[in-house]
Design an enzyme around this catalytic site. Structure first.
Site, mmCIF file in Angstrom:
data_model
loop_
_atom_site.group_PDB
_atom_site.id
_atom_site.type_symbol
_atom_site.label_atom_id
_atom_site.label_comp_id
_atom_site.label_asym_id
_atom_site.label_seq_id
_atom_site.Cartn_x
_atom_site.Cartn_y
_atom_site.Cartn_z
ATOM 1 N N TYR A 1 -31.928 50.255 -37.389
ATOM 2 C CA TYR A 1 -31.953 49.636 -36.398
ATOM 3 C C TYR A 1 -33.677 50.545 -36.069
ATOM 4 C CZ TYR A 1 -28.944 47.466 -33.550
ATOM 5 O OH TYR A 1 -27.902 46.508 -32.516
ATOM 6 N N ARG B 1 -37.062 33.151 -42.763
ATOM 7 C CA ARG B 1 -37.437 32.569 -41.135
ATOM 8 C C ARG B 1 -37.541 33.077 -40.161
ATOM 9 N NH1 ARG B 1 -34.469 28.307 -42.244
ATOM 10 N NH2 ARG B 1 -34.980 27.813 -39.956
ATOM 11 N N LYS C 1 -42.403 27.654 -42.247
ATOM 12 C CA LYS C 1 -42.046 26.247 -42.422
ATOM 13 C C LYS C 1 -43.235 26.158 -43.150
ATOM 14 C CE LYS C 1 -40.511 24.690 -37.886
ATOM 15 N NZ LYS C 1 -40.308 25.604 -37.256
ATOM 16 N N ASP D 1 -48.192 27.535 -29.803
ATOM 17 C CA ASP D 1 -47.382 26.764 -30.553
ATOM 18 C C ASP D 1 -47.898 25.730 -32.220
ATOM 19 O OD1 ASP D 1 -45.276 26.913 -32.646
ATOM 20 O OD2 ASP D 1 -43.864 26.501 -30.074
ATOM 21 N N GLU E 1 -34.620 49.980 -32.453
ATOM 22 C CA GLU E 1 -36.319 48.924 -31.342
ATOM 23 C C GLU E 1 -37.459 50.014 -30.798
ATOM 24 O OE1 GLU E 1 -32.804 49.194 -28.944
ATOM 25 O OE2 GLU E 1 -31.647 47.128 -29.922
ATOM 26 N N THR F 1 -43.988 30.275 -36.435
ATOM 27 C CA THR F 1 -42.581 30.585 -36.872
ATOM 28 C C THR F 1 -43.543 30.567 -38.279
ATOM 29 O OG1 THR F 1 -41.843 28.372 -37.955
ATOM 30 C CG2 THR F 1 -40.503 29.698 -36.047
HETATM 31 N N1 DSN Z 1 -35.874 22.819 -35.635
HETATM 32 C C1 DSN Z 1 -37.747 23.107 -35.765
HETATM 33 C C2 DSN Z 1 -37.918 22.086 -36.786
HETATM 34 O O1 DSN Z 1 -37.878 21.523 -37.548
HETATM 35 O O2 DSN Z 1 -39.398 21.663 -36.375
HETATM 36 C C3 DSN Z 1 -38.187 23.583 -35.053
HETATM 37 O O3 DSN Z 1 -37.226 23.813 -33.656
#
Ligand code: DSN
Length: 478
Positions: A64, A279, A273, A241, A66, A270
């Site tokens: 942990y 993730r 991607k 974003d 935090e 994120t």
């Molecule tokens: N679920 C992601 C996407 O496929 O674009 C974004 O949250």
């Protein structure tokens, strides 16, 4: 080429897992087989390196932590401090950001941290400044009451879901659409492109506190310098974003006005991607927002995931290598090849093409809904996701499009010829698919009929491509 060390690590790990719950070991093994054997075109997915995957499987998961680096609510966080600081340092260096926060567990978490940071930074109860109140400790009950009223009364403007925005950009079913008074901007109905004059007009009229830019299904680049000018005109905070295209920013495909980081007050992403990490999420911010972002945990986040932050540090270190720039360039080139492959076969693409990593194929010309197209393609081993197109007549569930991205297959080594062949195979599937009927015999938006033999023929043709570009060639599970 198989790497005996890596193969051995995974084989032994699966044995250990199997000794406790064999079904998990079996599903894990099967997932690799399935991913190896299909054309993955989901624009938000990728294949992280074995180093990134291995980093997630450690005892950092047991801790942990935090709080923030050096200021934890638990003892014994010295090693978590090390990896969180490293992840943040790599993120700052990679993106040229003054400040980076590596804790968010996902993109939605990163956006929530950013929204609350903007609220915390920008909202003041009336009269606070005049009274010289500097700390939350000095707020009276009346101040808090007035802040609560202000917090619940702010405006956010983001791109609409059907134009390619994300549900966290003010879409009603998401908390962002409930905690803010929200409005949306779309794309030009004729060109499918973002119309900056229309966005500016909407901003002038709506005067949002937050202008959100970024997308998950818009196949074009954005001029973030222009978006910042538009935000500045009304004193709005620009939040970008970049979850989908962070890899293209990291890989210097998007530079200058197309790089959001120097233009946005806060940039979220994120890490899994196009960035090809574990993730998770990140928030990048201009220095003035750093303190507010740092409050992300425990304000809106649970305890940070040490094992994932460690993997973010590894992935970001990978993205700082020159080879990542080459990878990012190929993602964009391959998206062009995929788009050209569809266009020359007479297909309709939203906005007429792409200049990022994704293509949005309008499947109404095949007489199908997105749901039918997605299912028929899956039957033939092509993994996509259905997606709304602008002003979608079939709504967000059935949709009229499929969204396709190149980051994953580019990681496998696919190039121009392979993506052209992918387009050809997909067109073969879609033109061999017809809408099905409901059990009562009515037209269905979900069921479909794929002509006999097509799925097998396409799977065999795909296997030729996939075998030439094996997934995780280092790993032989025996
Ligand atoms: N679920 C992601 C996407 O496929 O674009 C974004 O949250």
């Amino acid at each position: 080429m198989t790497d005996a060390r890596i193969s051995s690590v995974y084989r032994q790990a699966l044995e250990v897992i199997a000794s406790v719950e064999p079904r998990v070991a079996e599903a894990t093994r099967q997932e690799l087989i399935d991913q190896r054997g299909s054309l993955k075109l989901i624009a938000s997915e990728n294949y992280a390196s074995p180093a990134v995957l291995m980093t997630m499987g450690t005892w950092f998961s047991d801790k942990y932590a935090e709080g923030t680096v050096g200021h934890r609510f638990y003892a014994g966080c010295q090693n978590v401090d090390t990896i969180e600081a490293l992840a943040a340092e790599h993120a700052r260096e990679l993106f040229g950001a003054p400040y980076a926060y590596a804790q968010p567990h996902s993109g939605i978490d990163a956006n929530l941290v950013a929204y609350w940071a903007i609220l915390a930074h920008r909202i003041e109860a009336p009269g606070l400044a005049e009274r010289g109140v500097k700390s939350v400790n000095d707020l009276t009950e009346e101040d808090w009451e007035s802040l609560r009223r202000e917090l619940g009364n702010q405006r956010l403007l983001g791109m609409s879901l059907d134009a390619g925005g994300h549900l966290t950009h003010g879409f009603r079913p998401n908390i962002s659409g409930k905690m803010f008074h929200q409005q949306q901007y779309g794309t030009d109905p004729v060109t499918g492109l973002l119309d900056y004059d229309a966005v500016a007009a909407k901003v002038r009229e709506f005067r949002p506190l937050i202008l959100v830019a970024g997308y998950s299904a818009y196949p074009r680049r954005i001029n973030f310098a222009k978006m910042r000018e538009i935000a500045d005109e009304v004193g709005a905070t620009l939040m970008v974003d970049m979850a989908h295209f962070a890899g293209l920013v990291a890989g210097k495909v998007f530079t200058g006005d197309e790089n959001p980081v120097p233009h946005a007050h806060l940039t979220t992403t994120t890490t899994h991607k196009s960035l090809r990490g574990p993730r998770g999420g990140l928030v990048l911010a201009q220095e003035e927002y750093a303190d507010a972002v740092d409050r992300g945990c425990p304000l809106v986040l649970g305890g940070p995931l040490g094992h994932v932050m460690a993997a973010k540090a590894v992935a970001l270190a990978e993205a700082r290598q020159p080879t990542f720039q080459e990878y990012a360039r190929r993602i964009a080139d391959n998206a062009q090849s995929l788009a050209e492959g569809f266009l020359k076969r007479g297909c309709t693409l939203v906005s007429g093409g792409t200049d990022n990593h994704l293509v949005l194929l309008d499947v109404t010309s095949f007489g199908l809904t997105g749901r039918q197209a997605e299912s028929a393609l899956l039957e033939a081993g092509v993994v996509t996701n259905r997606n709304s197109v602008p002003a979608d007549p079939n709504g967000a569930w059935y949709t009229s499009g499929v969204r396709l991205g190149t980051p994953a297959l580019t990681t496998r080594g696919f190039g121009h010829d392979e993506f052209d062949r992918v387009a050809e195979l997909m067109v073969e599937v879609l033109s061999s698919t017809t809408p099905g009927q409901t059990s009562a015999g009515a037209p269905s938006k979900a069921s479909y009929v794929l002509a006999d033999g097509v799925a097998d023929r396409v799977r065999t043709a795909s296997a030729e491509l996939l075998d030439k570009h094996p997934l995780y060639p280092e790993i032989d599970l025996g």
